[in-house]
Write an enzyme that holds these catalytic residues in place. Structure first.
Site, short mmCIF file in Angstrom:
data_model
loop_
_atom_site.label_atom_id
_atom_site.label_comp_id
_atom_site.label_asym_id
_atom_site.label_seq_id
_atom_site.Cartn_x
_atom_site.Cartn_y
_atom_site.Cartn_z
N GLY A 77 57.78 24.20 40.18
CA GLY A 77 58.29 23.95 41.53
C GLY A 77 59.42 22.94 41.54
O GLY A 77 60.41 23.11 42.26
N CYS A 78 59.29 21.90 40.74
CA CYS A 78 60.32 20.86 40.69
C CYS A 78 61.61 21.39 40.07
O CYS A 78 62.71 21.04 40.50
CB CYS A 78 59.80 19.66 39.90
SG CYS A 78 58.33 18.92 40.66
N THR A 79 61.47 22.26 39.09
CA THR A 79 62.65 22.87 38.47
C THR A 79 63.37 23.78 39.46
O THR A 79 64.60 23.73 39.58
CB THR A 79 62.25 23.63 37.20
OG1 THR A 79 61.63 22.71 36.28
CG2 THR A 79 63.44 24.29 36.54
#
Length: 183
Positions: A77-79
């Protein structure tokens, strides 16, 4: 005994799934007391991957700031979220807005993440969580997925707590356009 271990195992699985799926949803959007809209944003100074020492909110007076908190470098998700911000970076620059990412990862991790993903905006290392806490974006040992729009005078104008990484950058740009028309 075997049944007890099995129950504990499944409870742990359910807890982990709930936690990680919920980080981007309203169910886990708490994180602490949120700073107030239309009030000065909490000041900060944090080390960055750019090699320029620390970055503070004061460094960006005269610009809009998109201050986004995220749980961990290199996670899915952060990527996705970081890639979307990078994909739209020219649109942010055209709106006189600076993107700043914040997580508890250290400067070296941030540098590797930026190199790996081609990120051209600073990531700030909030290793003790103090800034995440000041922004109400803290869950035990990591930052929550929250974003704050701060105007060129350092006033908090918008808070995003239920962030969906794949569409979030476009949501922020749309809100930035709305705010620029009213301020």
């Amino acid at each position: 005994m075997k049944r007890l271990i099995s129950i504990r195992f499944w409870l742990a699985i359910v807890l982990c799934l709930t936690l990680f799926w919920g980080l981007g949803s309203n169910a886990w959007a708490m994180g602490g007391k949120q700073p107030l809209i239309n009030e000065p944003a909490p000041e900060f100074a944090l080390p960055t991957n750019t090699g320029s020492g620390e970055i503070s909110l004061q460094d960006y007076l005269g610009q809009w700031v998109v201050l986004y908190f995220y749980p961990k470098d290199f996670t899915s998700g952060c990527t996705i979220e970081a890639r979307r911000f990078q994909q739209d970076i020219a649109e942010y620059e055209a709106r006189n807005a600076q993107i700043l990412g914040v997580s508890v990862d250290d400067v070296d991790s941030h540098q590797e993440f930026c190199d790996s993903e081609g990120l051209k905006f600073p990531l700030l290392a909030d290793t003790n969580g103090s800034v995440s806490k000041a922004y109400g974006s803290w869950l035990g040992a990591m930052s929550l997925r929250h974003t704050y729009l701060i105007d060129p005078q350092g006033i908090l104008r918008e808070t995003f707590l239920g962030v969906r990484p794949s569409i979030h950058s476009q949501e922020v740009l749309a809100r930035l356009d709305q705010l620029k028309g009213t301020i």
